[in-house]
Design an enzyme around this catalytic site. Structure first.
Site, short mmCIF file in Angstrom:
data_model
loop_
_atom_site.label_atom_id
_atom_site.label_comp_id
_atom_site.label_asym_id
_atom_site.label_seq_id
_atom_site.Cartn_x
_atom_site.Cartn_y
_atom_site.Cartn_z
N LYS A 154 24.70 107.72 104.32
CA LYS A 154 25.57 107.00 103.36
C LYS A 154 24.85 106.76 101.90
CE LYS A 154 28.86 103.26 102.88
NZ LYS A 154 29.77 104.02 102.42
N HIS A 173 25.58 101.53 108.30
CA HIS A 173 26.25 102.98 108.42
C HIS A 173 25.32 103.76 108.64
CE1 HIS A 173 29.45 100.70 106.00
NE2 HIS A 173 30.17 101.44 106.18
#
Length: 268
Positions: free
Chosen positions: A155, A151
């Site tokens: 995040k 990600h």
């Protein structure tokens, strides 16, 4: 069109729903931000001819302003968000990841009196992947399982909520809980045969990539899902909201919305 209320409306996913709502035959009528947000009072469509809907605080939302709430905020806001949905008398789609065991219990309790759908990932593709992972795990009970996820660098949680959900599906395929089989985030030391490990990458602007690897000597299977546009999550969240609006009280999942159990029975 269905009237949507977005919780965490100024975040990445909140903005994606706002940007795509009309294309998905919905209209955003409430855009909730935190008390500390600098976006409070700004129009959600700054380039529109008229100001229209502005970013609000939860306490300012009134009855009949929305048909359903979609929560893309932070875990610490969950209890207040449930209370807001109960005050307004509307269903709640919760898409926040990183929830604690106690917060999952809150969702179950809320589902006794109102429609609630929890989705760590609102992609229809991920929902299907979870079913494939469970089936593969059941068919190959002795393989090592490794879940890779990547990600963007901002995040907060890791492993991602989606990676954990995939781990839960893999464990369910073996008739066990993830806590019984999890090897955690892989590091030093030997792993136990048949365990479920996690590998994490955070870099740049990666939206979301997940691969579940099943491996034993001489052979491996990899099931992969990649997202290149957040519009996919926005589309799934709105689809879930439309479905949930007509459901009785209960705690639901994306698999319930897609009626996957019924489809599997038809195939068998």
């Amino acid at each position: 069109m269905m009237k949507l209320g977005i919780l965490g409306a100024s975040g990445r996913m909140g903005k994606a729903v706002v940007a795509n709502a009309s294309r998905l035959h919905a209209t955003v009528t409430a855009a909730v931000v935190s008390e500390q947000s600098s976006r409070y009072g700004e129009p959600i469509y700054p380039n529109a001819a008229e100001a229209g809907v502005r970013f609000q605080h939860a306490g300012e939302i009134v009855l009949h302003q929305t048909d359903v709430l979609i929560d893309f905020s932070l875990p610490q806001a969950l209890e207040n968000n449930i209370a807001l949905a109960q005050r307004l008398g509307v269903p709640l789609v919760v898409c926040t990841t990183g929830l604690s065991e106690g917060q999952h219990e809150l969702l179950a309790q809320a589902g006794q009196s109102m429609p609630v759908l929890y989705a760590a990932n609102t992609s229809v593709g991920i929902t299907l992947l979870r079913q494939l992972v469970q089936l593969t795990s059941a068919a190959l009970p002795d393989t090592d399982i490794e879940i890779f996820e990547a990600h963007h660098s901002a995040k907060r949680d890791g492993p991602s909520g989606t990676a954990v959900a995939l781990g839960e599906s893999a464990a369910a395929g073996r008739g066990k809980s993830l806590s019984e089989l999890s090897a955690g985030v892989r590091g030093d030391g030997l792993r136990e045969t048949g365990s479920i490990g996690f590998s994490i990458m955070r870099a740049a602007d990666i939206i979301g990539e997940h691969t579940v690897l099943f491996a034993h000597a001489g052979e491996r299977i990899e099931l992969t899902h990649r997202v290149s546009n957040r519009q996919i999550f926005a589309q799934g969240a709105v689809q879930a909201a439309k479905w949930l609006k007509d459901q009785p009280a209960g705690l639901y999942s994306m698999a319930d919305m897609l009626q996957l159990k019924t489809l599997l029975k038809q195939l068998i």
